[in-house]
Design a protein around this motif. Structure first.
Motif, PDB file in Angstrom:
ATOM      1  N   ARG A  28      23.838 -36.903  35.440  1.00 39.76           N
ATOM      2  CA  ARG A  28      24.636 -38.098  35.712  1.00 39.76           C
ATOM      3  C   ARG A  28      26.086 -37.691  35.473  1.00 39.76           C
ATOM      4  O   ARG A  28      26.465 -37.386  34.340  1.00 39.76           O
ATOM      5  CB  ARG A  28      24.219 -39.228  34.765  1.00 39.76           C
ATOM      6  CG  ARG A  28      25.006 -40.490  34.984  1.00 39.76           C
ATOM      7  CD  ARG A  28      24.561 -41.581  34.026  1.00 39.76           C
ATOM      8  NE  ARG A  28      25.501 -42.685  34.060  1.00 39.76           N
ATOM      9  CZ  ARG A  28      25.550 -43.653  33.156  1.00 39.76           C
ATOM     10  NH1 ARG A  28      24.681 -43.661  32.152  1.00 39.76           N
ATOM     11  NH2 ARG A  28      26.457 -44.607  33.262  1.00 39.76           N
ATOM     12  N   VAL A  29      26.873 -37.645  36.535  1.00 38.34           N
ATOM     13  CA  VAL A  29      28.232 -37.103  36.431  1.00 38.34           C
ATOM     14  C   VAL A  29      29.202 -38.233  36.090  1.00 38.34           C
ATOM     15  O   VAL A  29      29.261 -39.257  36.779  1.00 38.34           O
ATOM     16  CB  VAL A  29      28.641 -36.400  37.740  1.00 38.34           C
ATOM     17  CG1 VAL A  29      30.053 -35.824  37.613  1.00 38.34           C
ATOM     18  CG2 VAL A  29      27.644 -35.292  38.074  1.00 38.34           C
ATOM     19  N   LEU A  30      29.952 -38.032  35.014  1.00 41.37           N
ATOM     20  CA  LEU A  30      30.876 -39.045  34.507  1.00 41.37           C
ATOM     21  C   LEU A  30      32.270 -38.451  34.413  1.00 41.37           C
ATOM     22  O   LEU A  30      32.420 -37.270  34.085  1.00 41.37           O
ATOM     23  CB  LEU A  30      30.417 -39.503  33.121  1.00 41.37           C
ATOM     24  CG  LEU A  30      29.023 -40.137  33.137  1.00 41.37           C
ATOM     25  CD1 LEU A  30      28.290 -39.903  31.833  1.00 41.37           C
ATOM     26  CD2 LEU A  30      29.126 -41.624  33.422  1.00 41.37           C
ATOM     27  N   GLY A  31      33.255 -39.251  34.705  1.00 42.26           N
ATOM     28  CA  GLY A  31      34.625 -38.748  34.651  1.00 42.26           C
ATOM     29  C   GLY A  31      35.620 -39.892  34.667  1.00 42.26           C
ATOM     30  O   GLY A  31      35.241 -41.067  34.613  1.00 42.26           O
ATOM     31  N   PRO A  32      36.908 -39.569  34.754  1.00 42.69           N
ATOM     32  CA  PRO A  32      37.937 -40.606  34.700  1.00 42.69           C
ATOM     33  C   PRO A  32      37.999 -41.408  36.008  1.00 42.69           C
ATOM     34  O   PRO A  32      37.941 -40.841  37.099  1.00 42.69           O
ATOM     35  CB  PRO A  32      39.226 -39.798  34.494  1.00 42.69           C
ATOM     36  CG  PRO A  32      38.920 -38.463  35.111  1.00 42.69           C
ATOM     37  CD  PRO A  32      37.461 -38.212  34.858  1.00 42.69           C
ATOM     38  N   THR A  33      38.101 -42.722  35.854  1.00 43.08           N
ATOM     39  CA  THR A  33      38.276 -43.620  36.995  1.00 43.08           C
ATOM     40  C   THR A  33      39.273 -44.702  36.575  1.00 43.08           C
ATOM     41  O   THR A  33      39.542 -44.860  35.382  1.00 43.08           O
ATOM     42  CB  THR A  33      36.957 -44.319  37.388  1.00 43.08           C
ATOM     43  OG1 THR A  33      36.543 -45.130  36.290  1.00 43.08           O
ATOM     44  CG2 THR A  33      35.850 -43.327  37.713  1.00 43.08           C
ATOM     45  N   ILE A  34      39.770 -45.436  37.554  1.00 45.91           N
ATOM     46  CA  ILE A  34      40.690 -46.538  37.216  1.00 45.91           C
ATOM     47  C   ILE A  34      39.926 -47.856  37.280  1.00 45.91           C
ATOM     48  O   ILE A  34      39.255 -48.153  38.270  1.00 45.91           O
ATOM     49  CB  ILE A  34      41.892 -46.564  38.173  1.00 45.91           C
ATOM     50  CG1 ILE A  34      42.772 -45.342  37.907  1.00 45.91           C
ATOM     51  CG2 ILE A  34      42.697 -47.853  37.989  1.00 45.91           C
ATOM     52  CD1 ILE A  34      44.023 -45.278  38.741  1.00 45.91           C
ATOM     53  N   ARG A  35      40.012 -48.610  36.198  1.00 42.23           N
ATOM     54  CA  ARG A  35      39.416 -49.949  36.174  1.00 42.23           C
ATOM     55  C   ARG A  35      40.228 -50.814  35.217  1.00 42.23           C
ATOM     56  O   ARG A  35      40.611 -50.352  34.137  1.00 42.23           O
ATOM     57  CB  ARG A  35      37.958 -49.884  35.707  1.00 42.23           C
ATOM     58  CG  ARG A  35      37.204 -51.195  35.992  1.00 42.23           C
ATOM     59  CD  ARG A  35      35.724 -51.087  35.696  1.00 42.23           C
ATOM     60  NE  ARG A  35      35.460 -51.000  34.272  1.00 42.23           N
ATOM     61  CZ  ARG A  35      34.643 -50.110  33.710  1.00 42.23           C
ATOM     62  NH1 ARG A  35      34.035 -49.215  34.448  1.00 42.23           N
ATOM     63  NH2 ARG A  35      34.453 -50.105  32.412  1.00 42.23           N
ATOM     64  N   ASP A  36      40.495 -52.032  35.603  1.00 49.22           N
ATOM     65  CA  ASP A  36      41.237 -52.970  34.736  1.00 49.22           C
ATOM     66  C   ASP A  36      42.567 -52.366  34.274  1.00 49.22           C
ATOM     67  O   ASP A  36      42.954 -52.482  33.103  1.00 49.22           O
ATOM     68  CB  ASP A  36      40.397 -53.365  33.511  1.00 49.22           C
ATOM     69  CG  ASP A  36      39.110 -54.066  33.902  1.00 49.22           C
ATOM     70  OD1 ASP A  36      39.091 -54.677  34.981  1.00 49.22           O
ATOM     71  OD2 ASP A  36      38.129 -53.978  33.147  1.00 49.22           O
ATOM     72  N   ASP A  37      43.257 -51.691  35.191  1.00 48.55           N
ATOM     73  CA  ASP A  37      44.582 -51.125  34.894  1.00 48.55           C
ATOM     74  C   ASP A  37      44.556 -50.095  33.779  1.00 48.55           C
ATOM     75  O   ASP A  37      45.527 -49.943  33.029  1.00 48.55           O
ATOM     76  CB  ASP A  37      45.593 -52.235  34.540  1.00 48.55           C
ATOM     77  CG  ASP A  37      45.860 -53.153  35.710  1.00 48.55           C
ATOM     78  OD1 ASP A  37      45.857 -52.648  36.854  1.00 48.55           O
ATOM     79  OD2 ASP A  37      46.045 -54.360  35.497  1.00 48.55           O
ATOM     80  N   ALA A  38      43.442 -49.391  33.643  1.00 43.59           N
ATOM     81  CA  ALA A  38      43.353 -48.325  32.633  1.00 43.59           C
ATOM     82  C   ALA A  38      42.484 -47.204  33.204  1.00 43.59           C
ATOM     83  O   ALA A  38      41.696 -47.411  34.127  1.00 43.59           O
ATOM     84  CB  ALA A  38      42.749 -48.859  31.340  1.00 43.59           C
ATOM     85  N   ILE A  39      42.653 -46.011  32.641  1.00 48.13           N
ATOM     86  CA  ILE A  39      41.795 -44.895  33.022  1.00 48.13           C
ATOM     87  C   ILE A  39      40.621 -44.865  32.042  1.00 48.13           C
ATOM     88  O   ILE A  39      40.813 -44.686  30.834  1.00 48.13           O
ATOM     89  CB  ILE A  39      42.586 -43.578  33.038  1.00 48.13           C
ATOM     90  CG1 ILE A  39      43.605 -43.635  34.186  1.00 48.13           C
ATOM     91  CG2 ILE A  39      41.636 -42.383  33.211  1.00 48.13           C
ATOM     92  CD1 ILE A  39      44.578 -42.486  34.242  1.00 48.13           C
ATOM     93  N   VAL A  40      39.441 -45.111  32.593  1.00 51.81           N
ATOM     94  CA  VAL A  40      38.233 -45.203  31.764  1.00 51.81           C
ATOM     95  C   VAL A  40      37.178 -44.256  32.327  1.00 51.81           C
ATOM     96  O   VAL A  40      37.253 -43.845  33.481  1.00 51.81           O
ATOM     97  CB  VAL A  40      37.681 -46.654  31.734  1.00 51.81           C
ATOM     98  CG1 VAL A  40      38.675 -47.584  31.075  1.00 51.81           C
ATOM     99  CG2 VAL A  40      37.335 -47.142  33.137  1.00 51.81           C
ATOM    100  N   TYR A  41      36.218 -43.903  31.503  1.00 54.08           N
ATOM    101  CA  TYR A  41      35.158 -43.005  31.937  1.00 54.08           C
ATOM    102  C   TYR A  41      34.022 -43.800  32.571  1.00 54.08           C
ATOM    103  O   TYR A  41      33.580 -44.812  32.018  1.00 54.08           O
ATOM    104  CB  TYR A  41      34.633 -42.183  30.753  1.00 54.08           C
ATOM    105  CG  TYR A  41      35.690 -41.303  30.124  1.00 54.08           C
ATOM    106  CD1 TYR A  41      36.656 -40.680  30.912  1.00 54.08           C
ATOM    107  CD2 TYR A  41      35.738 -41.100  28.753  1.00 54.08           C
ATOM    108  CE1 TYR A  41      37.635 -39.878  30.352  1.00 54.08           C
ATOM    109  CE2 TYR A  41      36.709 -40.290  28.183  1.00 54.08           C
ATOM    110  CZ  TYR A  41      37.662 -39.687  28.988  1.00 54.08           C
ATOM    111  OH  TYR A  41      38.629 -38.895  28.427  1.00 54.08           O
TER     112      TYR A  41
END
Ligand code: SF4
Ligand code: SF4
Length: 374
Positions: A28-41
């Motif tokens: 399961r590949v996880l990394g940085p994404t943008i959500r709710d005006d923040a960079i979250v994993y």
């Protein structure tokens, strides 16, 4: 045994091939994404999921995303999430029970089978994972849930090309370059139309995977550019904190008036413990259905900033904000050494950024140091 194979260079196409290869292998590949005006994993499948061209501006109690003037995929510091939310999830069921007449059957929660691949692990985060390894795997009691997730995890580090406004990893000797604890480590060279990543393998599985990607040997120029990316970041830390004498400094100043001063600002909200990549404290709770036929016990993240956390038969051991803030900071920076042989702080700066009133652990140390009796 790890070979000292020469660093490779891959392009964005190679980075996509890495994500594809990990997914094909069942990660399961996880990394940085943008959500709710923040960079979250979060889960990622394609380069388009990454925060390309974005950075973060951070200060005490402040976090904003901003556009970069290049197309860097990893041109930010760290966000509110850390990898602990996957390795040590906020809620973990430990067992459940079923009642059938007079018989009760207790069913321990099986160890998880999921395999995580983390893309974009920062050097400070590798150190935080190593600290949690000591907490969950290093003592007489080994946590089977953490172990199952941790042993199967594949870590792709990314050396920092941007220091956050609240970062102080140089002071804590935890960054900005990933030195160990990774399968692959990338240094992004974003100042080009087609970004190049210098890739180093840190494990046999990392090297085996790297061999399957479209790549070529990194040139001398690229290696020098990668070294200067890290050097530039190290020279631009947002914060610094002298850390060689913290055990004596803090434990020798338990009655310092600064604890009252910071308690006057602290909301005891617990944000700092939730965002900290090393904080590990939990409580347990039990719940049952209305008929009482099924019951379960779960472990849930807790915080030393709550009154309940130190509640013992009739009252809380730490009823004041002063005692709770002092407990958190002295544990993190002093008694963690007695308990686990290292600092509990890796200098990621999250507790400073995400404190709603901007309390700054580096400033609190400085205030005590500067006013301690000589
Ligand atoms: S105490 Fe603060 S700076 Fe240190 S690791 Fe935790 S969140 Fe990061
Ligand atoms: S130091 Fe800041 S984040 Fe931590 S409990 Fe106090 S107010 Fe909340």
């Amino acid at each position: 045994m790890v070979n000292s194979s020469a660093p490779a260079a891959v392009t964005a196409k190679g980075l996509q091939a890495l994500i594809d290869a990990l997914r094909q292998r069942g990660y399961r590949v996880l990394g940085p994404t943008i959500r709710d005006d923040a960079i979250v994993y979060d889960d990622i499948a394609a380069l388009g999921d990454l925060p390309r061209g974005w950075t973060d501006e951070q200060d005490g109690g402040r976090y904003r995303l901003a556009r970069r003037n290049d197309g860097a995929f990893f041109g930010y510091a760290v966000g509110p999430h850390s990898w602990k939310k996957y390795l040590h999830p906020p809620v973990q069921r430990l067992w459940r029970s079923e009642r059938d007449g007079d018989n009760v059957r207790v069913l321990p929660e099986p160890a998880p089978e999921e395999r995580f691949a983390f893309i974009g692990v920062r050097a400070c985060e590798l150190h935080a994972i190593a600290i949690q390894d000591r907490v969950f795997l290093g003592g007489a009691s080994v946590d089977p849930h953490y172990r199952a997730r941790r042993e199967r995890a594949f870590l792709v580090a990314v050396n920092c090309g941007t220091a956050g406004g609240t970062c102080f990893c140089v002071s804590m000797k935890t960054g900005p370059k990933a030195v160990e604890g990774y399968d692959l480590a990338l240094t992004e060279l974003p100042d080009r139309d087609d970004p190049v990543f210098v890739v180093e393998a840190g494990s046999d599985s990392g090297r085996a995977l790297l061999a399957t990607l479209p790549q070529r040997p990194a040139t001398e120029v690229e290696l020098a550019a990668a070294a200067s990316v890290v050097a530039r970041t190290a020279a631009s830390m947002g914060r610094e904190m002298r850390a060689d004498d913290l055990h004596e400094l803090l434990l020798g100043n338990l009655g310092h008036p600064r604890w009252d001063e910071v308690a006057g600002r602290c909301l005891t909200c617990g944000n700092c413990t939730m965002v900290c990549p090393t904080c590990f404290c939990t409580s347990v709770e039990e719940s049952s259905d209305l008929s009482g036929a099924e019951t379960s016990r779960s472990r849930r993240w807790d915080s030393c900033f709550t009154m309940d956390f130190s509640y013992i038969h009739g009252g809380s051991v730490r009823p004041s904000a002063r005692s709770r803030y002092r407990q958190w900071m002295t544990h993190k920076l002093a008694t963690w050494f007695d308990q686990f042989g290292s600092s509990g702080c890796v200098g990621c700066g999250r507790c400073i950024t995400w404190c709603p009133v901007g309390i700054d652990i580096t400033e609190e140390v400085r205030a005590i140091r500067d006013s301690k009796p000589q």
